[in-house]
Write an enzyme that holds these catalytic residues in place. Structure first.
Site, PDB file in Angstrom:
ATOM      1  N   PRO A 181      41.088  39.849  37.125  1.00 46.62           N
ATOM      2  CA  PRO A 181      40.430  41.240  37.979  1.00 46.62           C
ATOM      3  C   PRO A 181      39.059  42.182  37.607  1.00 46.62           C
ATOM      4  CG  PRO A 181      42.315  41.216  39.087  1.00 46.62           C
ATOM      5  CD  PRO A 181      42.316  40.293  38.192  1.00 46.62           C
ATOM      6  N   GLU A 182      38.594  42.398  38.246  1.00 47.91           N
ATOM      7  CA  GLU A 182      37.103  43.998  37.872  1.00 47.91           C
ATOM      8  C   GLU A 182      37.282  44.514  38.075  1.00 47.91           C
ATOM      9  OE1 GLU A 182      33.098  41.922  36.913  1.00 47.91           O
ATOM     10  OE2 GLU A 182      33.988  39.909  36.882  1.00 47.91           O
TER      11      GLU A 182
END
Length: 268
Positions: A2-3
């Protein structure tokens, strides 16, 4: 993945579950996730502690538990879930938290690239760059960072020592919205382009947060739902498809060992 938007979504959804809760038990099924302590030490320092708040720094979640601070990096496939029944991969639930109220929290990590630390003071992470949605990133600061070292724009946006939290998905989307080719050199941007880039960094990341992040594989929200941002992406994973702005074809190139998506007609 995830960012930053997925991690910020996770933080926001964890708060009503965890904030103010006292930890009564922690089961650790994969001690390999612990990076600076063993399972016994982790449990010893946290059981009986209350989670006072949860911060996010870049892609790191920092739990404030009095004098100790567990820190979690979700890696490529780590997710927190409030309900085991929402797990896509229940065999990969590696950490279980139980609270005095009876609520539980589950950490699932199919690929086990996530990392968990336990700090006895608030962590510094001195090598991390500016959080791109913080007020610290002004137009002037962005210009200064762009002019420090000549590189291409895609690699600049993904350099965690400059801007911390942007990954492959949102780098492509930010550049598309800014009408900047990923190949452009950082020092070539004019003031008007830097101003627009600054605006689009905030806009794209906030848009993604508002839509609970992007789901392509393992990512789920804490509530067990898929993110919605993939519905709105203009370039990422759309190679060969028509551009949503000009109808030309989205192209794909590998830059810095990562796939990069762009429209040569809309980006300059």
């Amino acid at each position: 993945m995830p960012e930053l938007p997925e991690v910020e979504t996770t933080r926001r959804q964890l708060l009503p579950i965890c904030k103010g809760e006292t930890i009564t038990d922690i089961k650790i099924h994969q001690p390999v996730l612990l990076k600076n302590c063993d399972a016994e030490e982790f449990r010893y320092h946290l059981i009986g502690r209350t989670i006072e708040d949860i911060d996010r720094l870049s892609k790191y979640l920092i739990f404030r538990c009095g004098e100790v601070f567990p820190v979690v990096h979700l890696g490529m496939s780590g997710v927190f879930l409030k309900d085991r029944a929402n797990s896509k991969y229940p065999k990969h639930i590696h950490v279980e938290w139980t609270f005095e109220s009876g609520k539980q929290l589950f950490y699932q990590d199919m690929r086990r690239f996530g990392k968990i630390w336990l700090y006895k003071e608030y962590p510094a992470f001195e090598k991390l760059g500016i959080d791109p949605i913080s007020q610290t990133l002004t137009v002037e600061k962005l210009k200064e960072l762009l002019q420090k070292r000549r590189t291409n724009m895609k690699l600049f946006l993904m350099d965690q020592q400059k801007l911390s939290g942007i990954g492959n998905i949102y780098a492509s989307e930010i550049l598309f919205e800014s009408a900047i080719l990923p190949h452009r050199e950082t020092t070539s941007l004019k003031d008007a382009e830097i101003k627009l880039l600054h605006e689009k960094i905030h806009e794209v990341l906030q848009w993604a947060i508002d839509n609970f992040g992007t789901t392509y594989s393992a990512y789920q929200t804490v509530n067990g739902e898929a993110g919605k941002m993939q519905t709105y992406l203009k370039t990422y994973q759309r190679a060969g498809e028509p551009c949503k702005r000009c109808d030309d074809r989205i192209e794909k190139e590998v830059m810095g060992s990562r796939s990069t998506f762009f429209c040569r007609s809309c980006q300059y």
